[in-house]
Design a protein around this motif. Structure first.
Motif, PDB file in Angstrom:
ATOM      1  N   ALA A 137       0.865  -1.183   0.000  1.00  0.00           N
ATOM      2  CA  ALA A 137       0.000   0.000   0.000  1.00  0.00           C
ATOM      3  C   ALA A 137       0.898   1.229   0.000  1.00  0.00           C
ATOM      4  O   ALA A 137       1.177   1.841   1.034  1.00  0.00           O
ATOM      5  N   GLY A 138       1.435   1.554  -1.172  1.00  0.00           N
ATOM      6  CA  GLY A 138       2.407   2.640  -1.267  1.00  0.00           C
ATOM      7  C   GLY A 138       3.722   2.204  -0.659  1.00  0.00           C
ATOM      8  O   GLY A 138       4.253   1.142  -0.977  1.00  0.00           O
ATOM      9  N   ALA A 139       4.237   3.005   0.276  1.00  0.00           N
ATOM     10  CA  ALA A 139       5.481   2.650   0.956  1.00  0.00           C
ATOM     11  C   ALA A 139       5.239   1.745   2.154  1.00  0.00           C
ATOM     12  O   ALA A 139       6.188   1.227   2.733  1.00  0.00           O
ATOM     13  N   SER A 140       3.973   1.531   2.525  1.00  0.00           N
ATOM     14  CA  SER A 140       3.645   0.773   3.728  1.00  0.00           C
ATOM     15  C   SER A 140       3.250  -0.664   3.373  1.00  0.00           C
ATOM     16  O   SER A 140       2.798  -0.951   2.257  1.00  0.00           O
ATOM     17  N   PHE A 141       3.426  -1.546   4.363  1.00  0.00           N
ATOM     18  CA  PHE A 141       2.958  -2.919   4.193  1.00  0.00           C
ATOM     19  C   PHE A 141       1.424  -2.927   4.187  1.00  0.00           C
ATOM     20  O   PHE A 141       0.783  -2.243   4.997  1.00  0.00           O
ATOM     21  N   SER A 142       0.845  -3.702   3.274  1.00  0.00           N
ATOM     22  CA  SER A 142      -0.610  -3.834   3.225  1.00  0.00           C
ATOM     23  C   SER A 142      -1.064  -4.785   4.333  1.00  0.00           C
ATOM     24  O   SER A 142      -0.264  -5.513   4.939  1.00  0.00           O
ATOM     25  N   GLU A 143      -2.358  -4.791   4.606  1.00  0.00           N
ATOM     26  CA  GLU A 143      -2.895  -5.685   5.618  1.00  0.00           C
ATOM     27  C   GLU A 143      -2.669  -7.150   5.228  1.00  0.00           C
ATOM     28  O   GLU A 143      -2.411  -8.011   6.077  1.00  0.00           O
ATOM     29  N   ARG A 144      -2.775  -7.439   3.937  1.00  0.00           N
ATOM     30  CA  ARG A 144      -2.539  -8.804   3.462  1.00  0.00           C
ATOM     31  C   ARG A 144      -1.110  -9.235   3.751  1.00  0.00           C
ATOM     32  O   ARG A 144      -0.852 -10.366   4.182  1.00  0.00           O
ATOM     33  N   GLN A 145      -0.162  -8.327   3.508  1.00  0.00           N
ATOM     34  CA  GLN A 145       1.243  -8.641   3.782  1.00  0.00           C
ATOM     35  C   GLN A 145       1.471  -8.851   5.282  1.00  0.00           C
ATOM     36  O   GLN A 145       2.188  -9.765   5.693  1.00  0.00           O
ATOM     37  N   LYS A 146       0.856  -8.011   6.112  1.00  0.00           N
ATOM     38  CA  LYS A 146       1.034  -8.160   7.552  1.00  0.00           C
ATOM     39  C   LYS A 146       0.467  -9.482   8.048  1.00  0.00           C
ATOM     40  O   LYS A 146       1.059 -10.141   8.923  1.00  0.00           O
ATOM     41  N   ASN A 147      -0.680  -9.895   7.490  1.00  0.00           N
ATOM     42  CA  ASN A 147      -1.258 -11.180   7.876  1.00  0.00           C
ATOM     43  C   ASN A 147      -0.339 -12.330   7.484  1.00  0.00           C
ATOM     44  O   ASN A 147      -0.211 -13.334   8.210  1.00  0.00           O
ATOM     45  N   ALA A 148       0.303 -12.186   6.325  1.00  0.00           N
ATOM     46  CA  ALA A 148       1.245 -13.222   5.893  1.00  0.00           C
ATOM     47  C   ALA A 148       2.434 -13.297   6.836  1.00  0.00           C
ATOM     48  O   ALA A 148       2.950 -14.387   7.130  1.00  0.00           O
ATOM     49  N   PHE A 149       2.890 -12.129   7.351  1.00  0.00           N
ATOM     50  CA  PHE A 149       4.015 -12.118   8.293  1.00  0.00           C
ATOM     51  C   PHE A 149       3.664 -12.911   9.558  1.00  0.00           C
ATOM     52  O   PHE A 149       4.495 -13.637  10.112  1.00  0.00           O
ATOM     53  N   ARG A 150       2.445 -12.734  10.016  1.00  0.00           N
ATOM     54  CA  ARG A 150       2.051 -13.390  11.261  1.00  0.00           C
ATOM     55  C   ARG A 150       2.104 -14.923  11.145  1.00  0.00           C
ATOM     56  O   ARG A 150       2.356 -15.629  12.120  1.00  0.00           O
ATOM     57  N   GLY A 151       1.842 -15.440   9.943  1.00  0.00           N
ATOM     58  CA  GLY A 151       1.825 -16.898   9.761  1.00  0.00           C
ATOM     59  C   GLY A 151       3.155 -17.494   9.409  1.00  0.00           C
ATOM     60  O   GLY A 151       3.250 -18.719   9.199  1.00  0.00           O
ATOM     61  N   LEU A 152       4.216 -16.677   9.330  1.00  0.00           N
ATOM     62  CA  LEU A 152       5.527 -17.216   8.950  1.00  0.00           C
ATOM     63  C   LEU A 152       6.181 -17.927  10.122  1.00  0.00           C
ATOM     64  O   LEU A 152       6.316 -17.359  11.218  1.00  0.00           O
ATOM     65  N   PRO A 153       6.614 -19.199   9.932  1.00  0.00           N
ATOM     66  CA  PRO A 153       7.358 -19.904  10.980  1.00  0.00           C
ATOM     67  C   PRO A 153       8.819 -19.463  10.977  1.00  0.00           C
ATOM     68  O   PRO A 153       9.275 -18.734  10.090  1.00  0.00           O
ATOM     69  N   ARG A 154       9.570 -19.920  11.971  1.00  0.00           N
ATOM     70  CA  ARG A 154      10.998 -19.584  12.049  1.00  0.00           C
ATOM     71  C   ARG A 154      11.726 -20.134  10.831  1.00  0.00           C
ATOM     72  O   ARG A 154      11.385 -21.191  10.292  1.00  0.00           O
ATOM     73  N   ASN A 155      12.750 -19.385  10.394  1.00  0.00           N
ATOM     74  CA  ASN A 155      13.622 -19.730   9.273  1.00  0.00           C
ATOM     75  C   ASN A 155      12.907 -19.711   7.919  1.00  0.00           C
ATOM     76  O   ASN A 155      13.462 -20.182   6.925  1.00  0.00           O
ATOM     77  N   ARG A 156      11.676 -19.214   7.893  1.00  0.00           N
ATOM     78  CA  ARG A 156      11.006 -19.063   6.592  1.00  0.00           C
ATOM     79  C   ARG A 156      11.521 -17.775   5.940  1.00  0.00           C
ATOM     80  O   ARG A 156      11.699 -16.749   6.592  1.00  0.00           O
ATOM     81  N   ARG A 157      11.680 -17.840   4.619  1.00  0.00           N
ATOM     82  CA  ARG A 157      12.224 -16.701   3.872  1.00  0.00           C
ATOM     83  C   ARG A 157      11.126 -16.059   3.010  1.00  0.00           C
ATOM     84  O   ARG A 157      10.232 -16.740   2.531  1.00  0.00           O
ATOM     85  N   PHE A 158      11.272 -14.755   2.809  1.00  0.00           N
ATOM     86  CA  PHE A 158      10.473 -14.086   1.783  1.00  0.00           C
ATOM     87  C   PHE A 158      11.316 -12.921   1.254  1.00  0.00           C
ATOM     88  O   PHE A 158      12.377 -12.578   1.789  1.00  0.00           O
ATOM     89  N   TYR A 159      10.828 -12.305   0.179  1.00  0.00           N
ATOM     90  CA  TYR A 159      11.629 -11.290  -0.512  1.00  0.00           C
ATOM     91  C   TYR A 159      10.817 -10.007  -0.707  1.00  0.00           C
ATOM     92  O   TYR A 159       9.599 -10.051  -0.978  1.00  0.00           O
TER      93      TYR A 159
END
Length: 516
Positions: free
Chosen positions: A469-491
């Motif tokens: 959402a512009g320069a900010s993380f979108s709500e969808r992205q934030k929800n994805a962050f919450r579900g990431l386990p340890r050592n998971r990668r994203f770009y």
């Protein structure tokens, strides 16, 4: 304008004594013949006051003449004299108005202060000076105090200071204090018209006396400001001691103090010089250190010739200048490039510069902001010296113009800039936006992030891109962050940003984030 102070004359002393005697007789409630005596004292006081006023006016006239002939020397004292006249006339005229008002209160609207009919009237002065709401005694009391305080500041002589302070004193005697009276009541309550008028005339006399004493002090100060010289020396005053080759070396040669009624004779290299305004000039043709030496002669008041030698060193240098880019060796288009410019031996306020292919804005002594107009087109900075009063080119400097390099994307984690690698999940969730900047140790230029995307991989290995959402993380992205386990990668990739040059760019590199 030498005007000497004069002591109080025997006649003035006699007038003062008569005034004291008659006041004492009045207090004893003597016959009305005494009131006629007040008229005699009043007339004498008025003549003395008029004479003081004429003498003071003569001094004012001399001040005005001196102001015309030598304003620089006289202005300070002329302005003080004008202020003295203004404050003296104000109190004098106020006392005159009170005299007229008291006489008219006693004799009617046609009353004449020079021919008082009801001299023994005890009500007129009290009504004018003490009537509730309209009495002017308090105003006179305040006016005398104000005048005394201001005038005494201009009287340095202790004895005169004491005399003026006594003449204009409003201090009550102990008897009046025990009676519970104020100054105006003590002076004007049940006071016959003749005595009240004489009292005010004496005040006018005291005002003119104080005015005259201050004027004599101001006149003396004009002469005190003159400098008495007991030593003569020769001086050379150069326009600069470091001269650029091709420029003029200019120096004024004088004997201190200078006598404007005669011109000194100046000799350089054993030859008498005919100098305009005593100013020596020579075009410098070679570099190095040089010495201007000679002597100056002038006759003193007895006709004797006085000689004084002089010498002055100066340096001639080749044209040179320095221009340095404070942060880089190149200039960037569309960016406020800080530049420092100086010329050895030349004050910064005598240095000017201009630039082709853009603008060069001065922001302080020797400091400029360069803004090249286009990428790929070299700019030239021209440096000028104005030490001689005429601009002289000291050098030209060419710079290549480049586009600002691409910035690097980062996450602001506290005071740190995170650019990839392991990141605690709490820090990731506390971060709200992606930023970008050039931060290479020389430049620190912020860019505005317009958009980016994050790329996650599901259990099947499929890439799942998500837009920001512009320069900010979108709500969808934030929800994805919450579900990431340890050592998971994203770009974080496809970061689009715009810099101060207005150029929009998509950053080619991606930021790898490993959740810890």
């Amino acid at each position: 304008m030498a005007i000497k102070k004069r002591p109080i004359s025997p006649r003035q002393k006699m007038i003062n004594l008569m005034y004291v005697v008659l006041m004492a007789m009045l207090a004893m409630n003597v016959s009305t013949q005494v009131l006629d005596g007040f008229s005699i004292v009043e007339e004498s006081l008025q003549r003395s006051t008029d004479n003081s006023a004429k003498e003071n006016q003569s001094i004012y006239g001399n001040f005005a003449e001196q102001m015309k002939s030598n304003p620089e020397k006289v202005r300070e004292w002329f302005e003080k004299a004008t202020a003295v006249k203004r404050m003296s006339d104000s109190l004098y005229n106020f006392a005159q108005e009170l005299k007229v008002e008291i006489v008219r209160e006693a004799d009617g609207a046609d009353g004449d202060i020079h021919n008082i009919e009801r001299k023994d009237d005890l009500e007129a002065a009290s009504h004018v000076m003490l009537a509730p709401g309209t009495g002017k005694g308090k105003k006179l009391f305040d006016a005398i105090n104000s005048f005394r305080e201001r005038i005494l500041k201009m009287v340095p002589d202790a004895s005169q200071h004491k005399i003026i302070a006594g003449n204009l004193s409003t201090t009550l005697p102990k008897k009046a204090k025990t009676m519970g009276k104020n100054w105006q009541e003590y002076m004007f309550e049940d006071m016959p018209v003749a005595a009240a008028v004489t009292l005010l005339t004496k005040l006018q006399n005291d005002v003119r006396y104080a005015e005259g004493e201050v004027l004599h002090t101001l006149v003396a100060n004009i002469d005190m400001k003159d400098i008495r010289v007991n030593k003569l020396s020769a001086f050379v005053i150069p326009n600069a001691q470091t001269i650029v080759r091709g420029d003029k070396f200019s120096a004024q040669i004088v004997m201190a103090a200078v006598d404007t009624t005669q011109q000194p004779k100046i000799y350089i290299g054993g030859r008498q010089m005919n100098l305009r305004n005593n100013t020596y000039e020579i075009v410098t043709g070679r570099t190095g250190e040089f010495n201007l030496a000679g002597y100056i002669t002038m006759q003193n008041g007895q006709g004797d010739v006085i000689r004084r030698d002089f010498t002055q060193k100066y340096t001639v240098v080749d044209p040179s200048a320095t221009v340095s880019a404070d942060l880089m060796n190149v200039l960037y288009a569309g960016y406020t490039n800080p530049i420092s410019i100086s010329i050895p031996g030349v004050p910064l306020n005598k240095v000017t510069a201009s630039m082709s292919g853009g603008t060069l804005q001065p922001v302080g002594p020797g400091k400029y902001i360069a803004r090249p107009a286009a990428v790929g087109k070299d700019v030239t900075i021209t440096v000028m010296s104005t030490t001689t009063g005429h601009p002289r080119q000291m050098g030209q400097f060419t710079f290549h113009v480049r586009k600002l390099p691409d910035p690097t994307a980062y996450l602001a984690i506290g005071t740190n800039r995170y650019r990839g690698g392991g990141l605690a999940k709490a820090s990731l969730m506390g971060s709200h936006e992606v930023k970008a900047a050039i931060d290479d140790g020389l430049l620190d230029i912020q860019f505005k992030v317009l958009s980016f995307e994050t790329v996650f991989f599901d259990n099947m290995g499929n890439a799942v891109p998500m837009a920001s959402a512009g320069a900010s993380f979108s709500e969808r992205q934030k929800n994805a962050f919450r579900g990431l386990p340890r050592n998971r990668r994203f770009y974080i990739s496809r970061v689009t940003a715009v810099g101060p040059d207005g150029i929009k760019r998509t950053l080619p590199s991606s930021m790898e984030v490993i959740v810890k």
